[in-house]
Each structure stands twice: as structure tokens, then as C-alpha cells.
Design a protein around this motif. Structure first.
Motif, PDB file in Angstrom:
ATOM      1  N   PHE A 195       0.646  13.088  14.087  1.00  0.00           N
ATOM      2  CA  PHE A 195       0.247  14.448  14.415  1.00  0.00           C
ATOM      3  C   PHE A 195      -0.963  14.900  13.607  1.00  0.00           C
ATOM      4  O   PHE A 195      -1.861  15.557  14.130  1.00  0.00           O
ATOM      5  N   PHE A 196      -1.011  14.531  12.334  1.00  0.00           N
ATOM      6  CA  PHE A 196      -2.100  15.003  11.482  1.00  0.00           C
ATOM      7  C   PHE A 196      -3.431  14.316  11.791  1.00  0.00           C
ATOM      8  O   PHE A 196      -4.465  14.725  11.269  1.00  0.00           O
ATOM      9  N   ARG A 426      -2.456  27.240  11.238  1.00  0.00           N
ATOM     10  CA  ARG A 426      -1.541  26.188  10.811  1.00  0.00           C
ATOM     11  C   ARG A 426      -0.100  26.516  11.175  1.00  0.00           C
ATOM     12  O   ARG A 426       0.716  25.604  11.364  1.00  0.00           O
ATOM     13  N   ASP A 427       0.227  27.796  11.279  1.00  0.00           N
ATOM     14  CA  ASP A 427       1.572  28.171  11.691  1.00  0.00           C
ATOM     15  C   ASP A 427       1.823  27.774  13.138  1.00  0.00           C
ATOM     16  O   ASP A 427       2.899  27.272  13.474  1.00  0.00           O
ATOM     17  N   GLN A 433       4.223  20.966  16.122  1.00  0.00           N
ATOM     18  CA  GLN A 433       4.584  19.718  15.458  1.00  0.00           C
ATOM     19  C   GLN A 433       6.079  19.450  15.592  1.00  0.00           C
ATOM     20  O   GLN A 433       6.509  18.304  15.779  1.00  0.00           O
ATOM     21  N   GLY A 434       6.877  20.506  15.499  1.00  0.00           N
ATOM     22  CA  GLY A 434       8.311  20.346  15.691  1.00  0.00           C
ATOM     23  C   GLY A 434       8.687  20.082  17.135  1.00  0.00           C
ATOM     24  O   GLY A 434       9.525  19.226  17.427  1.00  0.00           O
ATOM     25  N   VAL A 435       8.040  20.798  18.062  1.00  0.00           N
ATOM     26  CA  VAL A 435       8.363  20.616  19.473  1.00  0.00           C
ATOM     27  C   VAL A 435       7.971  19.217  19.939  1.00  0.00           C
ATOM     28  O   VAL A 435       8.653  18.608  20.778  1.00  0.00           O
ATOM     29  N   GLU A 456      11.888  26.445  16.438  1.00  0.00           N
ATOM     30  CA  GLU A 456      10.669  26.193  15.668  1.00  0.00           C
ATOM     31  C   GLU A 456       9.941  27.493  15.342  1.00  0.00           C
ATOM     32  O   GLU A 456       9.396  27.643  14.239  1.00  0.00           O
ATOM     33  N   CYS A 457       9.922  28.436  16.279  1.00  0.00           N
ATOM     34  CA  CYS A 457       9.298  29.737  16.001  1.00  0.00           C
ATOM     35  C   CYS A 457      10.045  30.470  14.888  1.00  0.00           C
ATOM     36  O   CYS A 457       9.420  31.074  14.004  1.00  0.00           O
TER      37      CYS A 457
END
Length: 522
Positions: A195-196, A426-427, A433-435, A456-457
């Protein structure tokens, strides 16, 4: 004898004097200084021109006619109409604009001598582009609107669809072209990409990468400023990774405890001794040092930042001193590309002496369309292998997440007792990133993926809130978006309206299932 065009009025976006606070003697002295300074700039402009232009008295006129309205800046006290995050002196902005023009005015960019009016038009357009991305590159979003208005007064041929920042000079057509034309519509993320390391091309990444590439290849030091999360470091890393084999790069991260000794030692470890007092990169290559968080070093008692002062001395004089032998140590064939956030929160304001060594580019907050393109591309690429019922959810998740983010930024402002209420891009990235860790074997319905997104939210946004009132506000906004975007209220997704927790805990996996890599519900 060279005849110069008459001195003309200043564009509003550069500098305007405010004489109300100054006595008449200061005003008279400032006017006299302005006339002398303007003449000096005319001479300096011609001296800074590339040789093919400066030797021909008929061709600099096309450049000087468009240059002087923007470059003749008075040295007396001035108040900018635009907010500038990295303010510098007028003479520094002049030199940066000329250096940018010098780097762009090449045959590869359409500036080809001997083509008559097309040549002069190419010179004019190239200089306007250099002017936008030098003097106009340090302002904020509101300042860009002012720059846009004034640049259109200089050149009426700018397209009216977007601001002048959205266009570049097409070397083949010799006309203004939109940066969006360089984007590939069929962009897909390679499977198993961390992801990064994912970089979704947008108009912002395209133009900043192009500008950085021009500055790096011309040997100019560059400094990118911008809010947290706009992609400064990722953009620079992408640009440096695309350089050919004649370049080598290295990354240095600054902190409040970074010392000048550590900085010199880090750079010296990347070079080798070439002569008695000269060091350079091995193999005849050029070294590009990426310095992240450039304005983080703590100031000493006298207000200086030793690591930055060491780099400033090297950028100006190409050497620093050997602390053991007290001799000069020259470092050649190296340049800096630095990134820094706006002052505040531990980040300091760097000195103008250091700032004037750089070509400063301020990365503004991306437009809504660009943000949705970035995260929409991420989630839609991930959902291509999911059931048909789930695939359309990607765009809805993107829009809903952005709308929740904008509401929280507007309504939950940081206060002395809540200084951590600072939300940035980034939020949004953490939510997706979680989804993106969802697997088709465990998320086979539309509601199951929406539940994960809700979790995730809550994890990213709600867990930061410290009062019951703020938490209720967030849950109200979340329920509103669930109802409007997905036609599913919060209570129908979870039992008694309590958000189900997702975790990484061990459980028995059925024979026809695969072990989830990260997330599943319990």
C-alpha cells in the motif's frame, strides 16, 4: 546601444507598496531606489539569458517585453496580497524565474532558433510558464487565483477552462495544453503492490514530477512545501526513481535532534575522495539527496539551525570544513531536493538566507476530483475480483469518505484542550488501507463491505475524539452518509446500532475457506 522597453506597472500578485505607514522622505527614497533597481534588473535579465538570445538584439525584446512587468520588483517595504508559505526576497524570485526559464528554453521544449514568429512565441510562452512556477509557485490556493487573474492579463491566449496552473507548453503544437492530457485513463494497480508504494497518477503528481525532473536535470536545488499528507515525499521519490543510471539518490530524514555533524557525515558516506580536497559520487555519477522534514531541526539559542546553515554554506560555496584538519572539503556533483511542511507543530520557519538557495514549489491541497481519483482508483482496482453486487460500492465509499472528512475538518477544529484534532489526507488513506485488506472469500455481500468501511471510519476518525459530544456528532454524520449514499441506516447494519469490531484474532477456518491475511469479523 541596447534599447530597453519602458518600465511598466507591477502585476498585483507580485508586490504592491503601502505608503500610508511611511514618512514622505522614505517614500521619495524608495521611489528613487525603485528606478535604479528596475534598470539593474533589465541588465541582469539580459545577462542571464542563454547566449543565443543575449547576442541577438532583436530577440531579447520578445522576452523582456513580457518579463519586466513581472520581474521589476521594488525593494522598499511591500505587503503581498497573496499568502506565501516560504517568503523570499524579490531578487531571489527574479533569479529563480530566470533559472527556470533557462532550464526550460531548450529545443526539446520547442524553443528552436530560426523559426521566426514561432520562435518568439515559444520564448514568450516558456517564460510565462517559468514565471508561474517560480514567482507564483509559493502561494496558497487563494493566491493562485490572484496569480491566474494577473497572468491572463499578460497573455490572453490562456485557455479559460481552468487556472493557468493546469496548463503547460506543448512543444509540438506550440500551444497551451492541459496537464490532464498526459494521464492514462486505463490505470490499474499491480496486484500484491504494498500500500505504501502505490502512487496513483494525477494532475498534481504529473506536473510536480515534471517540474522536479526539469530542476534536477538542470542542477538546481528544489524545496517542496505543503500541508501534511499532500504527497510531497512520494512525489519526490517517484521522480528520483525515474532518473537514468547517471544519477544516484539517497534519503535523509531530519528531526529536532539532527546535528550538522550527522548531516555532513551522511553526505560524505555517499561520496568518495577524488582529489586532495574534493569529494564526489563514485563512477562519475551525480548525487541527489532527498531531505525530508527539512525544517524540523531545532533552533539554537541565537535562532540559527546548524544543519541548515551547513547545507546553505555548501550550496553557496560548494564546501564545508573538516572538523579535524580545519581545511576546506569540497563536495561536487551533488544537489538537494528537500521537503518540509508548513511551520507549526515542531516545524520551524527557515531563514531567508537558506531559502534563497532553493527553487520553492508549494504543493497545495488537491482538488476534490483529484482526491476521488486517487482513492477511487485504489478501491475499484481492488474490487475487480469481487462479486458484481460489490463492485459499484467503490465510488460510493470514496465519495462518502471524502464528505465525512470535509465535515470533520470544518466542524471539529483543534483547540488548546484538543490539539490533536487535526485531520489530513493521511486519515483518508488509513481508511482505505484497512478496506483494501478485505478478501473476496470473507466479503461476499454489499453490506459486509460497508460494515468494514464503517469500522475503519470509526477507527481512524472516532477513536481520536475525546468527548461524548464529538463522538455523537461523528456518528450522526456517519449515519447521514450511510443513509444518503447507501440507503442503509446504521441500525440496520449492526445489532442495536453498535458497530461490530474487526480484528486480527485467531479463529478456526473452514475447509473451503482460506486464512485471511489481515481482517475478519468476529
Amino acid at each position: 546601444m541596447q534599447h530597453f522597453p519602458p518600465f511598466v506597472a507591477l502585476p498585483r500578485f507580485v508586490a504592491l507598496p503601502r505608503f500610508g505607514a511611511f514618512p514622505p522622505s522614505s517614500i521619495s527614497r524608495s521611489v528613487r531606489m525603485s528606478s535604479t533597481f528596475a534598470c539593474s534588473l533589465r541588465v541582469l535579465t539580459l545577462r542571464a539569458l542563454p547566449q543565443p538570445l543575449s547576442r541577438n538584439p532583436s530577440q531579447p525584446r520578445a522576452l523582456t517585453a513580457c518579463a519586466f512587468p513581472a520581474l521589476c520588483l521594488p525593494p522598499f517595504p511591500a505587503r503581498f496580497l497573496c499568502s506565501v508559505f516560504a517568503p523570499s526576497e524579490p531578487i531571489s524570485r527574479l533569479l529563480v524565474a530566470l533559472q527556470m526559464y533557462d532550464a526550460l528554453a531548450t529545443p526539446a521544449n520547442g524553443v528552436i532558433a530560426g523559426e521566426g514568429d514561432a520562435y518568439l512565441r515559444a520564448i514568450e510562452m516558456t517564460f510565462y510558464f517559468a514565471l508561474i512556477w517560480s514567482i507564483g509557485a509559493t502561494v496558497d490556493e487563494e493566491g493562485r487565483r490572484e496569480v491566474d487573474s494577473n497572468m491572463r492579463e499578460l497573455d490572453a491566449q490562456f485557455p479559460h477552462r481552468d487556472s493557468v496552473y493546469e496548463y503547460y507548453v506543448d512543444p509540438k503544437k506550440r500551444a497551451w495544453a492541459h496537464w490532464e492530457e498526459k494521464l492514462h485513463a486505463a490505470f490499474r494497480i499491480a496486484p500484491e503492490t504494498p500500500f505504501f508504494k502505490i502512487l496513483v497518477p494525477t494532475v498534481d503528481t504529473m506536473r510536480y514530477s515534471s517540474l522536479l525532473n526539469t530542476l534536477v536535470r538542470s542542477g538546481k536545488h528544489a524545496l517542496l512545501t505543503g500541508a501534511v499528507g499532500v504527497g510531497k515525499t512520494v512525489t519526490v521519490e517517484s521522480c528520483l526513481s525515474a532518473l537514468d543510471e547517471t544519477y544516484v539518490s539517497s534519503v535523509v530524514n531530519f528531526s529536532a535532534r539532527t546535528s550538522s555533524t550527522r548531516v555532513s557525515g551522511t553526505i560524505e558516506s555517499r561520496v568518495e575522495k577524488r582529489t586532495k580536497d574534493t569529494w564526489a559520487p563514485p563512477g562519475g555519477k551525480k548525487l541527489v539527496m532527498l531531505i525530508d522534514d527539512f525544517n524540523m531541526p531545532e533552533k539554537e539559542i541565537f535562532g540559527a539551525q546548524p544543519p541548515l546553515e551547513l547545507l546553505r554554506q555548501w550550496m553557496q560555496y560548494s564546501f564545508w570544513y573538516d572538523l579535524k584538519k580545519q581545511t576546506q572539503k569540497f563536495v561536487k556533483d551533488a544537489q538537494l531536493v528537500a521537503c518540509m511542511g508548513h511551520p507549526g507543530g515542531g516545524r520551524t520557519t527557515i531563514s531567508p538566507r537558506t531559502l534563497h538557495c532553493f527553487h520553492v514549489l508549494n504543493m497545495t491541497f488537491p482538488a476534490e476530483a483529484q482526491i476521488k481519483r486517487i482513492f477511487g482508483s485504489l478501491i475499484n482496482s481492488h474490487l475487480t475480483s469481487f462479486d458484481e453486487e460489490i463492485k459499484p460500492v467503490g465510488d460510493l465509499l470514496t465519495s462518502a469518505t471524502y464528505e465525512i472528512y470535509t465535515r470533520l475538518v470544518a466542524e471539529l477544529l483543534p483547540t488548546p484542550d484538543k490539539p490533536h484534532y487535526t485531520f489530513n489526507l493521511r486519515d483518508i488513506s488509513r481508511v482505505f488501507q484497512g478496506v483494501l485488506q478485505a478478501q473476496r472469500a470473507f466479503y461476499d455481500t454489499r453490506d459486509s463491505l460497508i460494515r468494514l468501511w464503517v469500522h475503519e471510519c470509526c477507527r481512524v476518525f472516532c477513536d481520536r475524539l475525546t468527548t461524548q459530544t464529538d463522538s455523537e456528532l461523528f456518528m450522526g454524520v456517519l449515519n447521514e452518509k450511510l443513509t444518503s449514499a447507501f440507503s442503509v441506516p446504521l441500525k440496520s447494519l449492526f445489532k442495536e446500532g453498535q458497530v461490530t469490531q474487526f480484528g486480527d484474532f485467531l479463529r478456526t477456518v473452514a475447509d473451503d475457506k482460506v486464512t485471511p491475511r489481515r481482517l475478519f469479523t468476529f
